[in-house]
Design a protein around this motif. Structure first.
Motif, short mmCIF file in Angstrom:
data_model
loop_
_atom_site.label_atom_id
_atom_site.label_comp_id
_atom_site.label_asym_id
_atom_site.label_seq_id
_atom_site.Cartn_x
_atom_site.Cartn_y
_atom_site.Cartn_z
N GLU A 599 1.07 -1.17 -0.53
CA GLU A 599 0.10 0.17 0.06
C GLU A 599 0.92 1.20 -0.25
O GLU A 599 0.51 2.02 -0.69
CB GLU A 599 -1.00 0.10 1.98
CG GLU A 599 -2.10 -1.26 1.11
CD GLU A 599 -3.08 -0.08 0.20
OE1 GLU A 599 -4.04 -0.02 0.50
OE2 GLU A 599 -3.58 -1.68 -0.34
N ILE A 600 2.53 1.02 0.57
CA ILE A 600 2.34 2.59 0.63
C ILE A 600 4.06 2.77 -0.01
O ILE A 600 5.29 3.03 -0.03
CB ILE A 600 3.36 2.59 2.32
CG1 ILE A 600 3.87 1.19 2.84
CG2 ILE A 600 1.97 3.00 2.67
CD1 ILE A 600 4.15 2.07 3.48
N GLN A 602 4.48 3.90 -3.16
CA GLN A 602 3.76 5.20 -3.49
C GLN A 602 2.95 6.04 -2.99
O GLN A 602 2.05 5.22 -3.06
CB GLN A 602 4.13 4.86 -5.52
CG GLN A 602 3.31 4.85 -5.35
CD GLN A 602 3.39 5.04 -7.33
OE1 GLN A 602 4.32 5.78 -7.75
NE2 GLN A 602 2.44 4.29 -8.17
N PRO A 603 3.36 7.12 -3.18
CA PRO A 603 2.00 8.28 -2.96
C PRO A 603 1.22 7.88 -3.51
O PRO A 603 1.32 8.20 -4.87
CB PRO A 603 2.94 9.55 -2.59
CG PRO A 603 4.05 9.25 -2.95
CD PRO A 603 4.18 8.02 -3.03
N GLN A 625 0.55 11.10 -9.72
CA GLN A 625 0.38 9.90 -8.63
C GLN A 625 -1.41 9.73 -7.74
O GLN A 625 -1.56 9.40 -7.58
CB GLN A 625 1.32 10.41 -8.06
CG GLN A 625 2.69 9.93 -8.05
CD GLN A 625 3.55 10.23 -6.59
OE1 GLN A 625 3.62 11.45 -6.38
NE2 GLN A 625 4.21 9.17 -6.68
N VAL B 169 -1.90 13.11 -0.09
CA VAL B 169 -1.18 12.11 0.57
C VAL B 169 -1.19 11.60 1.65
O VAL B 169 -0.63 11.10 1.88
CB VAL B 169 0.04 12.03 0.02
CG1 VAL B 169 0.10 12.65 -1.96
CG2 VAL B 169 0.36 13.86 0.84
N SER B 171 -3.22 9.66 3.45
CA SER B 171 -3.23 8.03 3.68
C SER B 171 -2.07 7.74 3.44
O SER B 171 -1.53 6.97 3.83
CB SER B 171 -4.04 7.81 2.47
OG SER B 171 -4.02 6.52 2.21
N TYR B 172 -1.21 7.73 2.52
CA TYR B 172 0.25 7.45 2.29
C TYR B 172 1.16 7.70 3.90
O TYR B 172 0.95 7.37 4.04
CB TYR B 172 0.75 7.81 0.49
CG TYR B 172 2.33 7.68 0.93
CD1 TYR B 172 3.00 7.03 0.79
CD2 TYR B 172 3.30 9.02 1.57
CE1 TYR B 172 4.54 6.27 0.41
CE2 TYR B 172 4.51 8.64 1.54
CZ TYR B 172 4.87 7.21 1.38
OH TYR B 172 6.57 6.80 1.21
#
Lengths: 993, 190, 107
Positions: A599-600, A602-603, A625, B169, B171-172
């Motif tokens: 899930e992380i 990439q942003p 993105q 971003v 959530s990231y």
């Protein structure tokens, strides 16, 4: 036989047995063992097969330099190939499998390569696979692929976690032996912020094994005290199992911490990569013992002399009952002493030097051990295990004087400082003829941002091999004042460089002398390369593959380049070394990736309505993105059917588009109008307040980089809409020109892209929805096409833009992002009675293509200027300057024969493939078919019920009605007619209602 | 009035440190000549805060003022007050070369709390946290995104860092912070 | 990996916090200028082994552009300074000369 001794073992805990499996066979070791020690304790000397000849291979070394003993470790999602048993800690439940053999380690078909050795010389692959060319694809490549590679590729996704961390220090000390401990103590006492890192699980390095006495204490005790002292200092960070893998520019060091390799599945990250910025790095990385080159030096049971005593002292493992030590230096005599102390038999010490008279040889002789001077090994006897050695005169050609039975040969060719870290970032080496080693040249260190040295070496890494010298060097390296720790020990006599044994060996012997065990490179291979004209050590390395295996030649490099130097009749420094590159030993890809997976990885940028789209089963399209809904499938629809429905609904009822991703940059200031006139090809300074204008942005090279609608918000402020992918880039572009070229202009920018959620409400019934939501006047009179107003809609604070990218009546409504979801839901709910449906990016594309609107990234590719796209109307002829204007005056840009935008309509109604080329007559200079145009956008129009496309075509606008040929797959040709690119509502009446 | 929600609606995670999205926070970007008497006076009047020095942060009551760049401040306070603050600053700076704009909705805010909070951030930011001053604002990289952070323990009385990034971003940002705070991955013993 | 000190916010930033912007101190040529002038401005870039002036942006920090004088061979940094100047300031020239005696601007 190798076996566990009944006594001793400074690193093992005999009260803690651990069970593990090797090739399925259950075995037992002790806590504190390396897997190498455990295997030897179970008489498993044979651990693998070599890469090329599939020769049986045993454990040679006891540390990171091990070339042979690579295994596949773990199972399933924790399986990893090519792990060195010498650096693997044994733990309960460990499983290991041997590599590079079939069907088994004991009986390997591939060993036939060994009999073919004389047909597989250096450079075999380059010579063999050159001709005939067609063989490459069908014969050679499959053959190479089948036999290439070491170990098996893991099949499952990695079950472990990996991470990285940043650290900062005045000093990083790489290596926790007595040199590293001394350097760390010295610097820490001077108040420096110190990080001390040791690659193994233990402090102290070799000194405790070698029985050094430091400051009157046994080395073990001295190390314990030093570690305790460091642990008590707040300015010191210490890590075991952490290898400094590389040193880079400006004092950047990477350190690889094997957090949980020995405790898999305990919840901790498996590896952690430390990204350290160090004022200075002291490399206290020790030295590596060199093998000797004699025939049969790769037979299991031939080991490095220091490794033999490591196994005895550290892990109470006897590599064999009867050892022959072969050496060119005094240090190896320590191995004879250790073996004798353990009650094992040393059959003889073979010393290549004409005489051995130092303290250590004297001690050995005093034990009654035979010392043969001026002798060498003519040949090792045995196949899967050493059975004896044939002795010869070192000065001779290999005539056998006698044979000695033994099951271990402990060899020492002298020591090479570990100079890798020093060299990674530009530290230079100097050849020390007396010690026959390349050692760091302290006068030419790697340098940092102020030109200052960023590395120093300490101890054996500097080339200091005697304990007292190691301590003094380490103390001085850390800037120590006063006395260094003191050591006493035997005086050692000089070593004698011995590059092959015996010195006059003929080819039959040299073709059995291994230099690089892992890649099967022999003395004869390097000599052949020299005869074939290879003079550069870098070329020879690649031609012979010497030093190119996973151990990167830690044992073979110096011996190899000495052999090359002799073959070239030049001194070793004239040959030089190959380049030392990080990492020092292989590090896991997981640690390099760190947290970036799943899930992380990439942003992923999300709009405030992202969750709603997800819940509606949006089919996603990556745009930069961002993730934007491509379409919303309903029932059993295909994506294509969903897109068609969304297009038709938008043209007949209402479509709702999440347009939040569109860039929104606020530009404000007394010079804002002037600035925008430079930025856009059109004039923005004259735009009346409350009005919108479409604008094009070029770079100063003339090429179109972005487009969007500009809105004048007030006398001194404008809102610039950019493309979704362009928001950050264009904001940076603006700031670049403002900060670096026009810094005296009074302009401020702010990127407000994410401040607003934006909803495009599109279609003939759009106004009905807005009026139902209620609030501000959105009538044609109050809010005509290309105008803007602020107010409230359904209770939401709204900025409403009457702009259209679809040709329909369209309102783009911006609300604060925190209210975006609520507003979207209100539009969906209130719009239901008018048939409102969300639509995605693909419908957006179809709608704009039907209208002949360009899309940045489709119609543009960095080589297209606005004039190519028929956008001359958006370019001011009056302005003296704008970014790109001068460039667009260049002859190539003004060339009437540039490809220009037109519409394309297939004769059969089919959809042209994206990027398809229109062919012309003849061929170009490369013999390729000439082209005269290409497709830039192509869709099925559900409204027109046929394929529509846009493309750039040579003189396109002047060739309306002509038919072009577009060869597509399988030799077919699709014909398309050049037409106007506006396919729908040419007069633009629908958007202006 | 419509429903206003922050990017992650206050999501939180407790590992060896606690990571929490801070909900809606009022934020105003103010650009201009930070040395001008008019701007200094306007900031003081609007927030009660004196002008912070380079990379510093000044707190007074509900509002704090962060130095973001030589011509940019970030004013942080109650969400509902941000639009009013923009109006006040805009009025006070009429005729000046300055820009005040509400960016509350363009951002997401997080707190990382606990004795080992710095260890979470050490995994993601190339920042020497031992050298970070109590009132320092550090703009940096958090994994693959831009972020601004500062120690907020003095405000909350706990070991705590505050962090701001772009809303899209969030959530990231939460994902990498959560991952970095997982039990068992502490960087240092004790 | 390089470190450069941002002259705007004072952070000694590592390269991952920065974005590069090519050669510094270019003079822009536009409408009315010759093809040769425009070509030199747009395309002709210095590629020295040695002292070089470069544009960098503190992209993950304060967002400001600055210029750096550094040696492309040794990666030594002679100094960084704000981008709002058309030529290297005196103290930067002095710092370069202190380390590279005999160096002349324009080399």
């Amino acid at each position: 036989m190798s076996a566990r001794l009944s006594r001793g073992g400074r690193l093992i805990d005999r009260r803690a047995p651990v069970t593990f499996r090797f090739d399925g066979k259950p075995m037992t070791g002790f806590a504190g063992d390396t897997l190498a020690a455990s295997l030897l304790a179970n008489d498993q000397m044979l651990v693998g097969r070599s890469f090329k000849y599939h020769r049986p291979r045993g454990i040679v070394a006891s540390g990171a330099e091990e070339p042979n003993a690579l295994v596949g470790l773990g199972q399933g999602p924790r399986f990893e190939p090519n792990q060195r048993v010498t650096t693997t800690e044994t733990f309960e439940g460990l499983t290991a499998i041997s590599q590079n053999h079939w069907p088994s380690l004991e009986y390997d078909i591939g060993a036939v390569n060994g009999y073919l050795a004389r047909f597989l010389p250096a450079g075999f692959y380059y010579k063999m696979f050159l001709w005939p060319r067609p063989f490459w694809k069908h014969v050679y490549e499959p053959f190479i692929r089948q036999s290439a590679g070491l170990g098996k590729v893991p099949q499952d996704a990695d079950a472990d976690r990996y991470e990285q961390a940043y650290a900062f220090a005045d000093l990083v000390v790489a290596g926790g032996g007595i040199a590293g401990l001394t350097a760390a103590l010295t610097a820490a006492r001077a108040g420096k912020r110190v990080i001390l890192l040791e690659q193994t699980a233990h402090w102290g390095g070799r000194a405790p094994v070698d029985g050094d006495v430091i400051d009157g204490m046994a080395a073990d005790l001295w190390v314990k005290n030093a570690v305790q002292a460091l642990e008590g200092m707040a300015n010191v960070t210490m890590r075991l199992r952490t290898m400094v893998s590389g040193l880079y520019d400006h004092g950047y060091a990477l350190a690889y911490e094997r957090v949980a390799d020995h405790t898999p599945g305990d919840g901790r990250p498996r590896h952690r990569l430390w990204r350290i910025r160090a004022g200075k790095v002291i490399t206290a990385t020790g030295a590596i013992e060199r093998p000797l080159s004699f025939a049969g030096n790769d037979i299991p049971g031939v080991m490095l002399a220091a490794a033999v005593r490591d196994f005895v002292v550290n892990w109470a493992v006897s590599p064999g009952d009867r050892t022959v030590v072969v050496t060119n230096n005094d240090d190896a005599y320590r191995t004879a002493l250790v073996l004798a102390d353990a009650g094992l038999v040393v059959a003889a010490v073979i010393d290549a030097r004409p005489s051995a008279t130092g303290d250590l040889p004297a001690q050995v002789r005093a034990r009654g051990i035979r010392v043969l001077e001026g002798r060498g090994i003519a040949k090792v006897k045995g196949a899967k295990r050493v059975t004896g050695v044939a002795i010869c005169a070192q000065e001779g050609e290999g005539a056998v004087l006698e044979e000695i039975a033994c099951d271990v040969v402990a060899m020492s060719g002298g020591w090479s400082p570990v100079v890798h870290l020093w060299s990674h970032c530009g530290g230079k080496l100097v050849w020390d003829a007396e010690a026959s080693m390349f050692r760091p040249d302290a006068a030419r260190p790697p340098t940092g941002d102020a030109g200052q040295p960023i590395a120093a070496t300490a101890g054996a890494a500097s080339g200091a091999l005697q304990t007292a010298a190691v301590l003094a060097d380490a103390h001085a390296a850390a800037g120590g004042e006063g006395l260094a720790p003191q050591a006493t020990g035997p005086a050692e006599a000089a070593m004698l460089p011995v590059w092959i044994m015996p010195q006059g060996a003929g080819n039959a012997l040299k073709s059995k002398m291994w230099l690089d065990y892992q890649n099967d490179v022999k003395v004869s291979d390097v000599q052949l390369a020299a005869r074939e004209g290879y003079e550069s050590v870098e070329h020879t390395k690649r031609y012979t593959t010497l030093g190119m295996a996973t151990d990167q030649g830690k044992l073979s490099n110096i011996n190899g380049l000495a052999v090359l130097s002799n073959a070239l009749h030049q001194e070793i420094p004239a040959t030089g070394t190959t380049t030392f590159r990080p990492p020092y030993t292989p590090i896991s890809l997981g640690s390099i990736g760190g947290e970036a997976r799943g899930e992380i990885f990439q942003p992923l940028r999300q709009t405030p309505m992202h969750g709603w789209h997800e819940a509606q089963g949006a089919y996603w399209e990556p745009v930069g993105q961002w993730r934007r809904p491509y379409c919303y499938k309903r029932g059993g629809e295909t994506a294509h059917e969903a897109v068609n429905r969304e297009v038709i609904n938008t043209r007949s009822n209402i479509g709702l588009l999440d347009a939040s991703t569109l860039g929104k940059i606020l530009v404000k200031g007394a010079d804002a109008g002037r600035f925008l006139d430079m930025l856009y090809t059109g004039v923005m300074s004259t735009l009346p307040v409350g009005k919108c204008r479409y604008g094009l942005m070029c770079n100063d090279n003339g090429f179109l980089i972005d487009d969007g609608v500009v809105v004048r918000l007030s006398e001194d402020s404008w809102l610039c809409h950019t493309t979704t992918g362009g928001a950050d880039r264009i904001h940076a572009h603006m700031e670049d020109w403002l900060q670096c070229e026009w810094w005296d202009w009074k302009v401020h920018t702010a990127n407000l892209t994410e401040q607003y959620a934006q909803v495009a409400i599109v279609g003939p019934k759009a106004r009905m929805l807005l009026e139902k939501l209620g609030g501000m006047d959105v009538s044609r009179e109050a809010l005509p096409f290309m105008t803007y107003a602020e107010g409230t809609l359904g209770g939401f604070r709204a900025r409403v833009f009457r702009i259209s990218f679809s040709g329909e009546l369209s309102y783009e409504v911006a609300v604060p992002a925190s209210e975006g979801l609520a507003f979207w839901e209100a539009c969906v709910a209130e719009g239901a009675e008018f048939g409102a449906m969300p639509y995605g990016t693909e419908a957006l594309h179809v709608l704009r293509a039907e209208k002949g609107f360009i899309m940045i990234g489709d119609e543009t590719d960095g080589t297209v200027i606005p004039q190519d796209l028929g956008l001359g109307w958006a370019i001011s002829k009056k302005k003296p300057d704008y970014l790109g204007k001068r460039a667009q005056e260049r002859s190539h840009m003004a060339d009437p024969n540039r490809w220009k935008l037109v519409g394309l309509e297939t004769l059969d109604g089919s959809v042209l493939p994206d990027g398809a080329l229109a062919v012309a007559e003849g061929v170009n200079a490369n013999g390729q078919r000439r082209t005269q145009g290409r497709v830039t956008s192509t869709y099925h129009s559900p409204v027109l019920k046929k394929g529509i496309a846009m493309g750039l075509v040579l003189n396109g606008p002047g060739r309306m009605g002509e038919v072009l040929d577009f060869p597509v797959d399988d030799g077919k040709v699709v014909q398309a007619r050049i037409v106007d690119q506006v396919f729908y509502d040419k007069d633009g009446e629908k958007q202006n209602v | 009035m419509s429903e206003q929600i922050s990017a992650l609606v206050g999501r939180s995670y407790s590992g060896f440190s606690t990571v929490a999205e801070a909900g809606l926070v009022g934020m105003v970007t103010l650009r201009g000549d930070l040395g001008s008497a008019e701007l200094v006076a306007a900031v003081l009047a609007a927030t009660g805060c004196a002008m912070p020095g380079q990379r510093r942060r000044v707190v007074a009551g509900d509002w704090s003022v962060c130095w973001m760049s030589p011509d940019e401040l970030l004013l942080v306070g109650p969400y509902a007050s941000a639009p009013g603050l923009v109006d006040q600053l805009t009025a006070a700076l009429e005729g000046q070369h300055a820009l005040a704009v509400d960016v509350s909705d363009a951002r997401a805010s997080f707190s990382v709390t606990g004795p080992k909070a710095a260890e979470v951030l050490m995994k993601l930011c190339p920042v020497d946290f031992a050298a970070l001053a109590e009132d320092e604002v550090r703009r940096t990289r958090l994994g693959q995104i831009a972020a601004a952070l500062w120690k907020s323990g003095r405000d909350s009385g706990r070991e705590e860092y505050s962090l701001v990034c772009f809303r899209s971003v969030a959530s990231y940002a939460f994902g990498v912070l959560e991952n970095a705070a997982r039990p068992g991955s502490e960087l240092f013993a004790g | 990996m390089l470190t450069l000190t941002c002259p705007h916010c004072g952070i000694r930033a590592e390269e991952t916090e920065l974005s590069p912007g090519g050669e510094a101190h270019l003079k822009r040529y536009g409408p009315g200028d010759s093809d040769e002038q425009f070509e030199a401005y747009m395309f002709a870039r210095k590629n020295p082994k040695g002292v070089h002036f470069e544009r960098w942006r503190h992209a993950y920090g304060c967002g400001k552009w600055f210029l750096a004088a550094r040696c492309t061979a040794t990666l030594e940094v002679f100094g960084t300074y704000p981008a709002q100047t058309s030529a290297p300031p005196e103290h930067i020239i002095a710092a370069i000369r202190a380390r590279r005696p005999g160096w002349e601007a324009g080399q």
